[in-house]
Design a protein around this motif. Structure first.
Motif, PDB file in Angstrom:
ATOM      1  N   GLN A  96       0.684   5.281  -1.281  1.00 32.69           N
ATOM      2  CA  GLN A  96       0.277   5.465   0.390  1.00 32.69           C
ATOM      3  C   GLN A  96      -0.748   4.525   0.662  1.00 32.69           C
ATOM      4  OE1 GLN A  96      -0.488   9.703   0.440  1.00 32.69           O
ATOM      5  NE2 GLN A  96       1.607  10.417   0.226  1.00 32.69           N
ATOM      6  N   LEU A  97      -1.903   4.610  -0.275  1.00 36.41           N
ATOM      7  CA  LEU A  97      -3.160   3.631  -0.044  1.00 36.41           C
ATOM      8  C   LEU A  97      -2.625   2.204   0.076  1.00 36.41           C
ATOM      9  CD1 LEU A  97      -5.830   5.478  -2.321  1.00 36.41           C
ATOM     10  CD2 LEU A  97      -5.882   5.483   0.045  1.00 36.41           C
ATOM     11  N   GLY A  98      -1.734   1.880  -0.988  1.00 33.49           N
ATOM     12  CA  GLY A  98      -1.151   0.477  -0.970  1.00 33.49           C
ATOM     13  C   GLY A  98      -0.302   0.171   0.335  1.00 33.49           C
ATOM     14  N   ARG A  99       0.266   0.972   0.983  1.00 33.36           N
ATOM     15  CA  ARG A  99       0.775   0.710   2.143  1.00 33.36           C
ATOM     16  C   ARG A  99      -0.230   0.573   3.323  1.00 33.36           C
ATOM     17  NH1 ARG A  99       6.752   2.721   2.010  1.00 33.36           N
ATOM     18  NH2 ARG A  99       6.569   2.850   4.326  1.00 33.36           N
ATOM     19  N   TYR A 100      -1.290   1.363   3.353  1.00 31.77           N
ATOM     20  CA  TYR A 100      -2.336   1.353   4.187  1.00 31.77           C
ATOM     21  C   TYR A 100      -3.082   0.123   4.361  1.00 31.77           C
ATOM     22  CZ  TYR A 100      -6.542   2.710   6.976  1.00 31.77           C
ATOM     23  OH  TYR A 100      -7.446   2.837   7.833  1.00 31.77           O
ATOM     24  N   PHE A 101      -3.417  -0.387   3.068  1.00 28.59           N
ATOM     25  CA  PHE A 101      -4.264  -1.551   2.879  1.00 28.59           C
ATOM     26  C   PHE A 101      -3.303  -2.927   2.684  1.00 28.59           C
ATOM     27  CE2 PHE A 101      -7.390   1.627   1.550  1.00 28.59           C
ATOM     28  CZ  PHE A 101      -8.315   1.267   2.221  1.00 28.59           C
ATOM     29  N   ASN A 102      -2.096  -2.481   2.492  1.00 32.18           N
ATOM     30  CA  ASN A 102      -1.295  -3.737   2.392  1.00 32.18           C
ATOM     31  C   ASN A 102      -1.412  -4.458   0.915  1.00 32.18           C
ATOM     32  OD1 ASN A 102       1.100  -5.459   2.997  1.00 32.18           O
ATOM     33  ND2 ASN A 102      -0.248  -7.229   4.108  1.00 32.18           N
ATOM     34  N   LYS A 103      -1.526  -3.880  -0.114  1.00 33.83           N
ATOM     35  CA  LYS A 103      -1.633  -4.217  -1.392  1.00 33.83           C
ATOM     36  C   LYS A 103      -0.484  -3.624  -2.292  1.00 33.83           C
ATOM     37  CE  LYS A 103      -5.836  -5.729  -0.279  1.00 33.83           C
ATOM     38  NZ  LYS A 103      -6.166  -7.038  -0.158  1.00 33.83           N
ATOM     39  N   PRO A 104      -0.003  -4.386  -3.377  1.00 38.00           N
ATOM     40  CA  PRO A 104       1.078  -4.061  -4.068  1.00 38.00           C
ATOM     41  C   PRO A 104       0.311  -2.903  -5.040  1.00 38.00           C
ATOM     42  CG  PRO A 104       0.170  -6.363  -4.736  1.00 38.00           C
ATOM     43  CD  PRO A 104      -0.435  -5.910  -3.621  1.00 38.00           C
ATOM     44  N   VAL A 105       0.941  -2.076  -5.658  1.00 39.76           N
ATOM     45  CA  VAL A 105       0.628  -1.074  -6.570  1.00 39.76           C
ATOM     46  C   VAL A 105       1.358  -1.209  -7.918  1.00 39.76           C
ATOM     47  CG1 VAL A 105       0.408   1.586  -6.756  1.00 39.76           C
ATOM     48  CG2 VAL A 105      -0.280   0.496  -4.666  1.00 39.76           C
TER      49      VAL A 105
END
Length: 389
Positions: free
Chosen positions: A128-137
């Motif tokens: 969820q945080l990766g989608r918010y910050f546009n970062k791969p997880v």
């Protein structure tokens, strides 16, 4: 490469052994020189710091920031709602940690990737945080997050969603990769990377002075782990009447201790059981060296670090045949897998190991095949591929 390690399983000043396997893997990764990391390790919010509130009081005493072995760690708070909190936990966790990740970016650590440990709620919140910050997880599955938690319908769906939306998944053993496949995850996007062992800290020592200092005599068993039912300490205590010349040390603390003490009295073996309480990592090496056999009778384990720690000290193991344990105990030099998970199974395993002869040097040589180097190399290759993509 800049990463954020995101997990609720990370040591802190109040609980220095909590999730130490995550810290150890990260320290080896950072030591490669190819990665810098900041750690975001949320803890549940609780208003009172007093010890009479148990583990919730412990949460309140965890500092907002700390530095461990050169790693900067922040501990944002997130709310935990009793009874219904399990289904809400990922959203609460993500909301509580979002500000901490934003501050890292503002402070110059504009991270390339989120390295999350434990699938639920940590991995779900990380995606969820990766989608918010546009970062791969990348999520690492470690054990009960896949072997147990998916039995609950809402967490199961969220775990499946996170596996589908993560850039990649790491498992600490092949058995967890297989189970994730059963849950519907794409096997091509799952890489097993086993835990290693610190071969410098856990190594053979002169046993006799250690045993004399600990006042140990005769054949000695050691059982290590939190005193909860899944660890199976009761089975090891229950095996003692079948092993009349053996004594047992139990390292760990938890809610099962009164029941275990009562069981020892009922079986008439209380004089042969020593409860050590919580033992620090530096001290554990002495207890591994002092013991003749480590017994791990767990009902489930992803990758049990205590097995490799004991072997690195030259101490063979008797272990239950669950999840990733057969991948660790894969040689006669390592020890014995129980035929059945019971008190009799423990006793039979110990007797079989003794009958075959204990070669502590061979056990150490076996453990030397489990350094952290291969795990670190695997992470670096995987993270680089994700960055290129």
């Amino acid at each position: 490469m800049k990463i954020v390690t995101f997990t609720t399983l990370f040591p802190n000043q109040v609980r220095p052994s909590h999730g130490i396997f995550v810290e150890t893997r990260l320290r080896h990764l950072v030591a490669s020189g190819a990665v810098s990391s900041r750690v975001v390790a949320p803890v549940p919010w609780f208003p009172f710091r007093h010890q009479r509130f148990g583990r919730y009081g412990d949460f309140a005493r965890v500092p907002a920031t700390e530095n461990r072995h050169g790693l900067d760690v922040v501990h944002p708070r997130y709310p935990v709602v009793p009874k219904v909190g399990m289904n809400l936990a990922p959203a609460m966790l993500a909301q509580g940690a979002r500000g901490a990740l934003a501050r890292l970016i503002d402070e110059g650590h504009d991270f390339d990737l989120i390295d999350a440990h434990y699938f639920y709620p940590d991995g779900v919140a990380a995606v969820q945080l990766g989608r918010y910050f546009n970062k791969p997880v990348v999520i690492t599955a470690r054990g009960s997050d896949i072997s147990l938690i998916p039995r609950h319908p809402v967490p199961r769906r969220l775990i499946q969603w996170a596996a589908a939306n993560a850039a990649h998944v790491i498992t600490v053993c092949d058995a967890l990769k297989t189970e994730l496949g059963v849950l519907g995850a794409d096997p091509a996007r799952i890489t097993p990377l086993r835990n290693g062992v610190d071969l410098e800290h856990f190594r053979p020592a002169d046993r006799e002075p250690i045993r004399a200092r600990l006042a140990l005599e005769g054949f000695t068993l050691l059982s290590v782990g939190h005193l909860v039912p899944l660890k199976g300490h009761d089975l090891v205590v229950g095996a003692l009447p079948l092993l009349p010349d053996a004594t047992l040390m139990i390292a760990g603390d938890g809610p099962e201790r009164p029941r275990l003490e009562s069981l020892a009295r009922e079986l008439g073996v209380e004089q042969r059981v020593r409860f050590l309480g919580v033992v620090s990592q530096p001290e554990l090496a002495d207890y591994y060296n002092a013991a003749d056999v480590l017994v791990l009778a767990s009902s489930r384990e992803g990758w049990a670090n205590v097995l490799l720690e004991a072997m690195a000290c030259g101490t063979p193991v008797v272990a239950s045949r669950v999840w990733g344990t057969p991948e660790v105990v894969a040689s006669d030099a390592a020890g014995i897998l129980m035929e059945e998970r019971s008190a009799r199974g423990v006793a039979d395993g110990v007797r079989l190991l003794r009958a075959g002869g204990i070669d502590r040097a061979a056990t150490r040589r076996y453990a030397e095949g489990f350094s952290w180097e291969a795990t670190t190399d695997g992470q670096l290759r995987l993270f680089s591929r994700i960055m290129q993509r």
